[in-house]
Write an enzyme that holds these catalytic residues in place. Structure first.
Site, mmCIF file in Angstrom:
data_model
loop_
_atom_site.group_PDB
_atom_site.id
_atom_site.type_symbol
_atom_site.label_atom_id
_atom_site.label_comp_id
_atom_site.label_asym_id
_atom_site.label_seq_id
_atom_site.Cartn_x
_atom_site.Cartn_y
_atom_site.Cartn_z
ATOM 1 N N ASP A 43 0.842 -1.202 0.000
ATOM 2 C CA ASP A 43 0.000 0.000 0.000
ATOM 3 C C ASP A 43 0.875 1.249 0.000
ATOM 4 O O ASP A 43 1.531 1.555 0.985
ATOM 5 C CB ASP A 43 -0.884 0.006 1.253
ATOM 6 C CG ASP A 43 -1.797 1.224 1.289
ATOM 7 O OD1 ASP A 43 -2.868 1.160 0.663
ATOM 8 O OD2 ASP A 43 -1.423 2.239 1.912
ATOM 9 N N TYR A 48 3.160 9.677 -0.369
ATOM 10 C CA TYR A 48 4.273 9.082 0.375
ATOM 11 C C TYR A 48 5.624 9.296 -0.318
ATOM 12 O O TYR A 48 6.676 9.030 0.268
ATOM 13 C CB TYR A 48 4.060 7.575 0.609
ATOM 14 C CG TYR A 48 2.750 7.187 1.270
ATOM 15 C CD1 TYR A 48 1.935 8.134 1.875
ATOM 16 C CD2 TYR A 48 2.319 5.862 1.283
ATOM 17 C CE1 TYR A 48 0.724 7.768 2.468
ATOM 18 C CE2 TYR A 48 1.115 5.494 1.873
ATOM 19 C CZ TYR A 48 0.322 6.458 2.457
ATOM 20 O OH TYR A 48 -0.866 6.087 3.035
ATOM 21 N N LYS A 73 -2.696 5.792 -4.343
ATOM 22 C CA LYS A 73 -3.808 6.708 -4.058
ATOM 23 C C LYS A 73 -3.569 8.079 -4.687
ATOM 24 O O LYS A 73 -2.417 8.529 -4.766
ATOM 25 C CB LYS A 73 -3.981 6.894 -2.543
ATOM 26 C CG LYS A 73 -3.860 5.624 -1.725
ATOM 27 C CD LYS A 73 -4.117 5.845 -0.249
ATOM 28 C CE LYS A 73 -3.721 4.617 0.561
ATOM 29 N NZ LYS A 73 -2.284 4.528 0.877
ATOM 30 N N HIS A 106 -7.618 9.344 -1.984
ATOM 31 C CA HIS A 106 -7.003 9.293 -0.651
ATOM 32 C C HIS A 106 -7.900 9.900 0.433
ATOM 33 O O HIS A 106 -8.014 9.346 1.523
ATOM 34 C CB HIS A 106 -5.652 10.022 -0.712
ATOM 35 C CG HIS A 106 -4.649 9.558 0.290
ATOM 36 N ND1 HIS A 106 -3.304 9.514 0.034
ATOM 37 C CD2 HIS A 106 -4.788 9.134 1.568
ATOM 38 C CE1 HIS A 106 -2.654 9.077 1.109
ATOM 39 N NE2 HIS A 106 -3.531 8.841 2.049
#
Ligand SMILES: NC(=O)c1ccc[n+]([C@@H]2O[C@H](COP(=O)([O-])OP(=O)(O)OC[C@H]3O[C@@H](n4cnc5c(N)ncnc54)[C@H](OP(=O)(O)O)[C@@H]3O)[C@@H](O)[C@H]2O)c1
Length: 272
Positions: A43, A48, A73, A106
């Site tokens: 994930d 990120y 996402k 998200h």
């Protein structure tokens, strides 16, 4: 590894590996360690900034692509139909993959009022075969009600903050009633604090397991998809070793009683 069958028939490992707050180069090592330990679902997210590292680890693992499940996402500044299509292309470029397994919005970011339009773009990506399943993250009952009114495709997944101190029973029930799988983020309550709770250390000692394993087992027995994060090799192995024991109904009840409505992350009703 247990799998969950999503509402379009696609299967997803019930336990995967999260990489929030893991820098790109470290993500490559952590994901490689996770894949070696047996994880098959990863994930990540645009936010990120480690999609490239995740992609390198996945591609270099030698594991057939159809045995792996990759989620990413779309971030809050990528809402809108055209922007979402471009955001997907950019994520896929960074990941170095042809087809994605799961693409999530998200956050609903309700103040922007664009999540329905954004969802239409995900429906197009899904119809074009560029992603095997589409879903949402941090969607409340209110946001889901509106989305379901206007959507053609029901989200396969709602990824939400969920741990023993924030058990989200109402939202889990809503997801389940609408055929949406609930995926727990921060499933360990981010580690510190939660894992020292006496209820958990006592149940862990009883089963000869760690508190983290007890929490992950609780999620598994509730039917949640979980994506614990760790950059520590022994914890990476420990967190996937949760299929060889079972919590009894008394343990489940005691853990359920820990719910304290204790949110660790932002409130989706106002965030973004
Ligand atoms: N959709 C969203 O908005 C959203 C938001 C947050 C997170 N997520 C996803 O959910 C994933 C997991 O959530 P999270 O990273 O917030 O938290 P988490 O998985 O609940 O906890 C991670 C923390 O617990 C520690 N830990 C892991 N295994 C442990 C063990 N066996 N014993 C003791 N400590 C342990 C880790 O430390 P070390 O790494 O130092 O070992 C890390 O500090 C993220 O990585 C991300 O993929 C999504």
């Amino acid at each position: 590894m247990n799998t969950i069958t999503l509402n379009n028939g696609v299967t997803m490992p019930q336990l995967g590996f999260g990489v929030w707050q893991v820098p790109d180069d470290e993500a490559e090592h952590a994901v490689s360690a996770a894949l070696a330990a047996g994880y098959r679902s990863i994930d990540t997210a645009k936010l990120y900034q480690n999609e490239a590292g995740v992609g390198r680890a996945v591609r270099e693992s030698g594991i057939p692509r159809d045995e792996l499940f990759v989620t990413t996402k779309l971030w809050n500044d990528e809402h809108g139909y055209d922007r979402a299509l471009r955001a997907f292309d950019a994520s896929m470029e960074r990941l170095g993959l042809d087809v994605l397994d799961l693409y999530l919005i998200h956050w609903p970011a309700p103040a922007q009022n664009k999540y329905v339009e954004t969802w239409k773009a995900l429906e197009k990506l899904y119809a074009d075969g560029r992603v095997r399943a589409i879903g949402v993250s941090n969607f409340t009952v209110q946001a889901l009600d509106r989305l379901l009114d206007e959507a053609e495709v029901v989200p396969a997944v709602n990824q939400i903050e969920l741990h023993p101190q924030f058990a989200q029973d109402a939202l889990r029930a809503y997801d389940s009633a609408h055929g949406i799988a609930t995926e727990a983020w921060s499933p360990l309550g981010q580690g510190k604090g939660l894992l020292d709770e006496p209820v958990l250390t006592r149940i862990a000692a009883k089963h000869g397991r760690s508190p983290a394993q007890v929490v992950l087992r609780w999620h598994i027995q509730l039917g949640n998809i979980v994506i614990p994060k760790s950059v520590t090799p022994e914890r990476i192995r420990e967190n996937i070793d949760v299929f060889g024991f079972e919590l009894d109904p008394g343990d489940m009840t005691e853990i359920a009683a820990m719910d304290a409505d204790r949110r660790l992350g932002p409130d989706p009703a106002t965030f973004g």
